[in-house]
Design a protein around this motif. Structure first.
Motif, PDB file in Angstrom:
ATOM      1  N   ARG A  46      -0.364  -3.857  -0.942  1.00 28.41           N
ATOM      2  CA  ARG A  46      -0.975  -2.539  -0.745  1.00 28.41           C
ATOM      3  C   ARG A  46      -2.493  -2.582  -0.668  1.00 28.41           C
ATOM      4  NH1 ARG A  46       1.523  -3.360  -5.381  1.00 28.41           N
ATOM      5  NH2 ARG A  46       0.502  -3.118  -7.402  1.00 28.41           N
ATOM      6  N   ASP A  47      -3.124  -3.384  -1.513  1.00 24.71           N
ATOM      7  CA  ASP A  47      -4.592  -3.441  -1.496  1.00 24.71           C
ATOM      8  C   ASP A  47      -5.099  -4.088  -0.213  1.00 24.71           C
ATOM      9  OD1 ASP A  47      -4.738  -2.179  -3.937  1.00 24.71           O
ATOM     10  OD2 ASP A  47      -4.883  -4.039  -5.094  1.00 24.71           O
ATOM     11  N   ASP A  48      -4.409  -5.111   0.249  1.00 26.35           N
ATOM     12  CA  ASP A  48      -4.774  -5.750   1.514  1.00 26.35           C
ATOM     13  C   ASP A  48      -4.588  -4.783   2.682  1.00 26.35           C
ATOM     14  OD1 ASP A  48      -5.102  -8.845   0.834  1.00 26.35           O
ATOM     15  OD2 ASP A  48      -3.409  -8.082  -0.307  1.00 26.35           O
ATOM     16  N   MET A  49      -3.533  -3.987   2.632  1.00 28.76           N
ATOM     17  CA  MET A  49      -3.271  -3.024   3.701  1.00 28.76           C
ATOM     18  C   MET A  49      -4.335  -1.927   3.736  1.00 28.76           C
ATOM     19  SD  MET A  49      -0.696  -3.844   5.627  1.00 28.76           S
ATOM     20  CE  MET A  49      -0.316  -2.287   6.436  1.00 28.76           C
ATOM     21  N   LYS A  50      -4.896  -1.592   2.589  1.00 26.81           N
ATOM     22  CA  LYS A  50      -5.957  -0.584   2.551  1.00 26.81           C
ATOM     23  C   LYS A  50      -7.221  -1.091   3.239  1.00 26.81           C
ATOM     24  CE  LYS A  50      -4.583   1.651  -1.806  1.00 26.81           C
ATOM     25  NZ  LYS A  50      -4.974   1.845  -3.234  1.00 26.81           N
ATOM     26  N   VAL A  51      -7.517  -2.353   3.041  1.00 25.89           N
ATOM     27  CA  VAL A  51      -8.752  -2.936   3.572  1.00 25.89           C
ATOM     28  C   VAL A  51      -8.619  -3.310   5.040  1.00 25.89           C
ATOM     29  CG1 VAL A  51     -10.371  -4.854   3.355  1.00 25.89           C
ATOM     30  CG2 VAL A  51      -9.429  -3.789   1.299  1.00 25.89           C
ATOM     31  N   ASP A  52      -7.509  -3.951   5.396  1.00 20.83           N
ATOM     32  CA  ASP A  52      -7.350  -4.474   6.754  1.00 20.83           C
ATOM     33  C   ASP A  52      -5.874  -4.483   7.126  1.00 20.83           C
ATOM     34  OD1 ASP A  52      -7.539  -5.749   9.186  1.00 20.83           O
ATOM     35  OD2 ASP A  52      -8.142  -7.697   8.365  1.00 20.83           O
ATOM     36  N   PRO A  53      -5.325  -3.335   7.513  1.00 23.69           N
ATOM     37  CA  PRO A  53      -3.892  -3.292   7.816  1.00 23.69           C
ATOM     38  C   PRO A  53      -3.481  -4.218   8.956  1.00 23.69           C
ATOM     39  CG  PRO A  53      -4.977  -1.214   8.398  1.00 23.69           C
ATOM     40  CD  PRO A  53      -5.948  -2.003   7.593  1.00 23.69           C
ATOM     41  N   SER A  54      -4.250  -4.242  10.031  1.00 22.85           N
ATOM     42  CA  SER A  54      -3.902  -5.092  11.165  1.00 22.85           C
ATOM     43  C   SER A  54      -3.938  -6.568  10.786  1.00 22.85           C
ATOM     44  CB  SER A  54      -4.865  -4.836  12.333  1.00 22.85           C
ATOM     45  OG  SER A  54      -4.590  -5.707  13.409  1.00 22.85           O
ATOM     46  N   GLY A  55      -4.995  -6.995  10.109  1.00 25.71           N
ATOM     47  CA  GLY A  55      -5.123  -8.392   9.702  1.00 25.71           C
ATOM     48  C   GLY A  55      -4.045  -8.800   8.720  1.00 25.71           C
ATOM     49  N   THR A  56      -3.695  -7.888   7.809  1.00 31.81           N
ATOM     50  CA  THR A  56      -2.661  -8.188   6.816  1.00 31.81           C
ATOM     51  C   THR A  56      -1.306  -8.358   7.484  1.00 31.81           C
ATOM     52  OG1 THR A  56      -3.878  -6.949   5.123  1.00 31.81           O
ATOM     53  CG2 THR A  56      -1.547  -7.370   4.707  1.00 31.81           C
ATOM     54  N   LEU A  57      -1.003  -7.481   8.421  1.00 31.76           N
ATOM     55  CA  LEU A  57       0.263  -7.587   9.150  1.00 31.76           C
ATOM     56  C   LEU A  57       0.339  -8.897   9.927  1.00 31.76           C
ATOM     57  CD1 LEU A  57       0.530  -3.905  10.406  1.00 31.76           C
ATOM     58  CD2 LEU A  57       2.009  -4.998   8.702  1.00 31.76           C
TER      59      LEU A  57
END
Length: 305
Positions: A46-57
């Motif tokens: 969740r924290d990664d998705m808040k910062v960079d959703p595209s990069g995390t995916l």
């Protein structure tokens, strides 16, 4: 009502003993024969998705994930993207989102009009645009379960929502936490009432095999109690939480806790009716969420999934 540690251990022992009577087959081979999907609940990162959703995916896809389940839909946006934009983002990365979590709160249903709110109808519409097969509510508001009759009335709304989702080629679903197993209304556990008063053809159950431990239940016993009812599972493991935590148990890397995750997952595949397995880890024991996501996927692959 809270279950004592003694009852918890007793139930655990009974469940393990009962599981011993299951046929001795190769579940790894069974997993490969059955058509199922393996994904990750994005709340895990969740924290990664808040910062960079595209990069995390993209990082999840590089690990080997092919399916994701969302836990962020606000103002008709998934992680800040409109439905068509998010679908395009997923398609470009090579990911599919067959399920997602959006709370169906009390205001979603207008009892006077006997209809769902525009906001909830938009939720269904946007889920369909994203290619979801399931719209899952991960919570049941306290106001809807003050009495047994209150809960029964809202189970009718669950079924009506199943009918609404069906019109868009999807299915409504419910995901448990812990109160469903510890709260009792008129001598009925909330979970049993949900299971007994929802139409399986309209309402799917997503069993979170970890959350229920904080409610005094044992995952494998629940799967055995309700065979064929869990179309989806949150694959999770649990350890005792640090002193001072709000809950007794917290999630950990699969295979390292008390759940017997492989045994529960195998039983879900064999007799639980499960065809979607969604990895979720919410606590990380000083590891990074992405490292845990990779470790969990590796464990599931090792188990034959």
């Amino acid at each position: 009502m809270h279950h004592s540690r003694r009852n918890f251990l007793k139930n655990s022992a009974l469940a393990v003993a009962a599981a011993g009577f299951l046929p001795d087959i190769s579940f790894a081979a069974t997993a490969k024969k059955h058509k199922h999907i393996l994904g990750i609940q994005l709340y895990s990162v969740r924290d990664d998705m808040k910062v960079d959703p595209s990069g995390t995916l993209q990082k999840l896809a590089a690990m080997g994930y092919k399916y994701v389940e969302h836990a962020n839909y606000i103002d008709r946006k998934f992680y800040g993207y409109g439905a068509k934009e998010f679908r395009s983002l997923l398609d470009g990365i090579g990911l599919k989102m067959l399920s997602g979590h959006t709370r169906m709160d009390p205001q979603a249903w207008d009892a006077g009009k006997k209809d769902f709110s525009d906001g909830w109808k938009w939720t269904i519409e946007d889920a369909a645009i994203c290619g979801q097969q399931y719209v899952i509510s991960p919570w049941l508001d306290e106001s809807l379960r003050r009495t047994y009759d209150d809960l029964l009335r809202y189970m009718e709304v669950f079924n009506k929502c199943g009918e609404l989702c069906k019109k868009s080629g999807m299915k409504f679903g419910y995901h448990n936490h812990d109160f469903e197993f510890s709260q009792v209304l008129d001598n009925h556990k909330v979970f049993d009432t949900i299971m007994q008063h929802t139409d399986p053809n309209l309402v799917a159950q997503q069993l979170d095999m970890g959350n229920l431990y904080n409610g005094g239940a044992v995952a494998i016993a629940i799967v055995m109690q309700y065979p064929g009812r869990f179309e989806l599972m949150h694959v999770k493991d649990e350890i005792e939480a640090p002193a001072g935590s709000k809950e007794k148990y917290e999630s950990t890397i699969l295979g390292q806790g008390i759940v017997g995750t492989k045994q529960v997952t195998d039983l879900g595949l064999k007799s639980g009716g499960t065809h979607q397995f969604i990895i979720e880890q919410e606590s990380y024991q000083e590891k990074t969420p992405l490292d845990c996501a990779k470790a969990d996927l590796d464990v599931m692959k090792k188990w034959g999934y």
